[in-house]
Scaffold this motif. Sequence first.
Motif, short mmCIF file in Angstrom:
data_model
loop_
_atom_site.label_atom_id
_atom_site.label_comp_id
_atom_site.label_asym_id
_atom_site.label_seq_id
_atom_site.Cartn_x
_atom_site.Cartn_y
_atom_site.Cartn_z
N LEU A 171 0.84 -1.19 0.00
CA LEU A 171 0.00 0.00 0.00
C LEU A 171 0.88 1.25 0.00
CD1 LEU A 171 -1.53 0.38 3.60
CD2 LEU A 171 0.49 -0.97 3.08
N ALA A 172 0.30 2.37 -0.36
CA ALA A 172 1.07 3.61 -0.40
C ALA A 172 1.56 3.97 1.00
CB ALA A 172 0.20 4.74 -0.96
N GLU A 173 2.75 4.56 1.06
CA GLU A 173 3.34 4.91 2.35
C GLU A 173 2.46 5.85 3.17
OE1 GLU A 173 7.16 6.45 1.32
OE2 GLU A 173 8.14 4.49 1.48
N ASP A 174 1.66 6.68 2.47
CA ASP A 174 0.80 7.62 3.19
C ASP A 174 -0.63 7.10 3.35
OD1 ASP A 174 0.06 7.79 0.56
OD2 ASP A 174 0.19 9.98 0.41
N HIS A 175 -0.86 5.84 3.05
CA HIS A 175 -2.19 5.26 3.23
C HIS A 175 -2.47 5.15 4.73
CE1 HIS A 175 -5.53 2.40 3.09
NE2 HIS A 175 -5.60 2.61 1.79
N GLU A 213 3.21 -2.02 -13.19
CA GLU A 213 1.92 -1.33 -13.31
C GLU A 213 1.19 -1.35 -11.98
OE1 GLU A 213 -2.31 -2.00 -15.71
OE2 GLU A 213 -0.57 -3.24 -16.15
N LEU A 214 1.19 -2.52 -11.33
CA LEU A 214 0.53 -2.64 -10.03
C LEU A 214 1.15 -1.69 -9.00
CD1 LEU A 214 -1.16 -4.01 -7.81
CD2 LEU A 214 0.67 -5.70 -7.61
N LEU A 215 2.47 -1.71 -8.88
CA LEU A 215 3.12 -0.89 -7.86
C LEU A 215 2.92 0.60 -8.12
CD1 LEU A 215 6.39 -2.96 -7.33
CD2 LEU A 215 4.37 -2.86 -5.86
N ALA A 223 -4.74 1.52 -5.72
CA ALA A 223 -4.89 0.09 -5.44
C ALA A 223 -4.07 -0.27 -4.21
CB ALA A 223 -4.43 -0.76 -6.64
N VAL A 224 -4.48 -1.34 -3.55
CA VAL A 224 -3.66 -2.03 -2.56
C VAL A 224 -3.63 -3.49 -3.00
CG1 VAL A 224 -4.28 -0.43 -0.71
CG2 VAL A 224 -5.60 -2.54 -1.03
N SER A 225 -2.60 -4.22 -2.61
CA SER A 225 -2.51 -5.58 -3.15
C SER A 225 -1.83 -6.52 -2.16
CB SER A 225 -1.70 -5.57 -4.45
OG SER A 225 -1.60 -6.88 -4.98
N ALA A 232 7.72 -8.72 -0.96
CA ALA A 232 7.76 -7.51 -0.13
C ALA A 232 9.19 -7.14 0.27
CB ALA A 232 6.91 -7.71 1.12
N ARG A 233 10.12 -8.07 0.10
CA ARG A 233 11.51 -7.76 0.44
C ARG A 233 12.21 -6.95 -0.65
NH1 ARG A 233 11.41 -13.08 2.96
NH2 ARG A 233 12.22 -14.09 1.08
N ARG A 234 11.53 -6.78 -1.79
CA ARG A 234 12.11 -5.97 -2.86
C ARG A 234 11.51 -4.57 -2.76
NH1 ARG A 234 10.88 -10.79 -5.38
NH2 ARG A 234 9.02 -9.94 -6.35
N PRO A 235 12.27 -3.58 -2.31
CA PRO A 235 11.70 -2.25 -2.07
C PRO A 235 11.28 -1.55 -3.35
CG PRO A 235 14.09 -2.20 -1.86
CD PRO A 235 13.72 -3.64 -2.01
N TYR A 236 10.29 -0.69 -3.23
CA TYR A 236 9.80 0.13 -4.33
C TYR A 236 9.44 1.48 -3.74
CZ TYR A 236 7.38 1.27 -8.73
OH TYR A 236 6.99 1.85 -9.90
#
Length: 282
Positions: A171-175, A213-215, A223-225, A232-236
């Motif tokens: 999810l977005a960091e500010d979610h 596209e998802l990220l 979106a959240v996924s 999740a260990r691969r940062p974005y």
Amino acid sequence: MDDVETRELRYFVAVAEELHFGRAADRLGIAQPPLSRAIRRLEHRLGVPLLARTSRSVRLTPAGETLLHEGRAALNGVAAAVRRTRRAGRDTPALVLALKAGGDSGLLRAILRGYAERPGSVPVELVFSVHERAAMVRDGRADLALLHHPQNDLTGLDSAPLHTEPRMLALAEDHPLAARESITLADLDGLPMPRWPEAADPGPGPMVTEVGELLHLVVLGRAVSLVTESAARRPYAGVAYRPVVDAAPATLVVAWPEGSRSRRIAGFVEAARAVTSALSPG
């Protein structure tokens, strides 16, 4: 009763999917009158109506719905037989493995090394796809695929489990939910969850076909996924990950054509299971 030809099945499937003779004829690259005649000949030979036609619409009869389902499977089977036969006859035999980039839980390198050490191993060609891996195995474009259970639709495939891991929420960091240490599935009610083409339960959210596209949609708050712990260990940049305590885990599986008797496929599956079993804790 005469056998039904694959050409007739192709014609019927095109009409059944388009529910319009003109569009189906364009798709097939033929004129509409011979297409209409071919469908009527097919109905006559089968002895049942496949389509209910009016001057304004075309719809499938119950028999037509059955032939659409079975016809697709039959056409896939023919295509798969041709592709697998050609691949088996190549001067340099190989296995084709379909996978999603980063969707191997970090295990593929060890699996390939373990398989290569087995007597009779052949080169493994990697084909990357997010939304067609299962379809590629069904129609013969690939011999095996790395998929996830129960998230992916494994209809028509046999499979073996390799590795199970928890799922996280991207999810977005500010979610607002990013402020929590953990999340439950109930917290996700009403949130836009993406739909993947090969998902067993696609859901109502935006359709996505690529991880990037998802990220990007996640960063934008669109979106959240649910993703695997290894993903999740691969940062974005801009994406946070939180554990979902009651989400069903994701099991990485190796999948192959249902009922396959290929020794090469069996050898790869045995190697994959042996390698991942040795790497499992405990």
